[in-house]
Design an enzyme around this catalytic site. Structure first.
Site, mmCIF file in Angstrom:
data_model
loop_
_atom_site.group_PDB
_atom_site.id
_atom_site.type_symbol
_atom_site.label_atom_id
_atom_site.label_comp_id
_atom_site.label_asym_id
_atom_site.label_seq_id
_atom_site.Cartn_x
_atom_site.Cartn_y
_atom_site.Cartn_z
ATOM 1 N N ARG A 114 -11.994 10.273 5.519
ATOM 2 C CA ARG A 114 -12.172 8.773 5.602
ATOM 3 C C ARG A 114 -13.787 8.465 6.214
ATOM 4 N NH1 ARG A 114 -6.358 6.269 6.901
ATOM 5 N NH2 ARG A 114 -6.987 4.952 5.350
ATOM 6 N N GLU A 154 0.759 -1.151 -0.042
ATOM 7 C CA GLU A 154 -0.031 0.017 -0.192
ATOM 8 C C GLU A 154 0.895 1.262 -0.010
ATOM 9 O OE1 GLU A 154 -2.856 0.026 3.209
ATOM 10 O OE2 GLU A 154 -3.732 1.918 2.252
ATOM 11 N N GLU A 214 2.504 8.963 7.255
ATOM 12 C CA GLU A 214 2.578 7.842 7.711
ATOM 13 C C GLU A 214 3.439 6.730 7.156
ATOM 14 O OE1 GLU A 214 -1.722 5.899 7.154
ATOM 15 O OE2 GLU A 214 -2.387 7.958 7.550
ATOM 16 N N HIS A 228 -7.944 0.151 -2.000
ATOM 17 C CA HIS A 228 -8.593 0.774 -1.106
ATOM 18 C C HIS A 228 -9.531 1.905 -1.543
ATOM 19 C CE1 HIS A 228 -6.489 -0.881 2.755
ATOM 20 N NE2 HIS A 228 -7.308 -1.782 2.340
ATOM 21 N N GLU A 282 -12.509 1.482 3.061
ATOM 22 C CA GLU A 282 -12.114 1.836 4.529
ATOM 23 C C GLU A 282 -12.785 3.130 4.831
ATOM 24 O OE1 GLU A 282 -7.575 0.420 5.453
ATOM 25 O OE2 GLU A 282 -7.678 2.171 4.017
ATOM 26 N N ASP A 292 -4.486 3.377 -2.611
ATOM 27 C CA ASP A 292 -5.494 3.660 -1.575
ATOM 28 C C ASP A 292 -6.062 5.415 -1.890
ATOM 29 O OD1 ASP A 292 -6.940 5.205 0.663
ATOM 30 O OD2 ASP A 292 -6.180 3.690 1.798
HETATM 31 MN MN MN Z 1 -5.864 2.164 3.114
#
Ligand code: MN
Length: 288
Positions: free
Chosen positions: A217, A151, A157, A211, A246, A183
């Site tokens: 989110r 990913e 992150e 994703h 997600e 994602d």
């Molecule tokens: Mn993700």
């Protein structure tokens, strides 16, 4: 136009924050009841997953599974410290075993880094440790019949790679048979648009897992992600792999993952309504 048959999935954290038997049963039965094909189970602590119980629940509900994780600060293959790298490989080996143990075929997520803001850019030594570990992971996973997809996540992150082009270069350097996991939440932060990364990964023969998540989110279609472009590009390249929703809210808390992902806000309370909405949103755009 071809008819795509992507397995549609949902991340377990839409339902539960742990994997005790009652939680696993609730998450798996709720996912199956809404018509999803797949549930993604987070494996940050592989020892917390009862593989026999999970496999039996999946079989009972006719549901596929995938597994994902990020690494631990004490078990990080992007460390400069050989002992920390070795523990990172041990963690990945356990993740491979649990993924195969529950009957899943896809291992994905940030298998090369901690999900954390690193204090500086990645060093040459750290990058070399990642490259070597990816080659090792590919062999280990292939031995268990798993497909591995890495990913791509945003700068807050990981410091290893943040774009699809960077990830493709990293994988090429490793020589490993490993795919790319896109994602939309992270693409929204790091990429120029929602079509180019899909083409880049597809053209390299490495688009393996997807994703879909909103810019905040929460509910799909209520943020700034250009899902029309993203889904139409998936259709254009005839991507047939998993597409997994997600979403994270302070309403459902995982002891470590929620903090790693900076889930500080309540974006929803009703995971069932959220997931039902997401399934319709994804199916309508993918099977149009
Ligand atoms: Mn993700």
């Amino acid at each position: 136009m071809t008819t795509l048959e992507n397995p549609l999935g949902v991340h377990a954290l839409v339902w539960v924050g742990d994997w005790l038997p009652a939680s696993a049963k609730h998450a798996i039965s709720s996912t199956a009841n809404l018509g999803f094909d797949l549930i993604e189970v987070p494996l940050l602590d592989p020892a917390s997953i009862d593989t026999a119980m999970t496999r039996s629940l999946l079989d009972d509900h006719g549901l596929q599974a995938s597994c994902s994780l990020g690494l631990d600060p004490d078990a990080d293959v992007s460390s400069e410290d050989p002992a920390v790298v070795a523990r990172g490989r041990d963690l990945l080996a356990r993740a491979v075993d649990v993924t195969a143990g529950i009957g899943a075929t896809n291992l994905c997520g940030v298998l090369y880094s901690v999900l954390a803001k690193y204090p500086g850019p990645i060093s040459e030594r750290s990058r070399a440790n990642v490259v070597e570990s990816l080659a090792w992971l590919a062999e280990r996973a292939a031995g268990s019949g798993l497909k591995v997809s890495l990913e791509i996540v945003n700068r807050y992150e990981t410091n290893v790679v943040n774009t699809t082009a960077q990830m493709l270069a990293l994988i090429a350097e490793s020589g490993a048979d490993i795919a790319v996991h896109l994602d939309t939440y992270h693409m929204n932060i790091e990429e120029n648009d929602f079509a180019t990364p899909v083409h880049e990964a597809h053209d390299a023969g490495r688009l393996g897992y997807v994703h879909v998540g909103e810019s905040h989110r929460g509910y799909m279609g209520t943020g700034t992600v250009d899902f029309d472009t993203f889904f139409s590009t998936l259709r254009e390249v005839e991507y047939n792999g998993p597409v997994v929703f997600e979403s994270f809210s302070s309403a459902v808390v995982h002891p470590t993952l929620s903090n790693s992902l900076a889930v500080w806000r309540n974006l929803w309370d009703d995971g069932e309504d959220l997931a039902r909405h997401a399934h319709a949103f994804m199916a309508q755009r993918l099977r149009a």
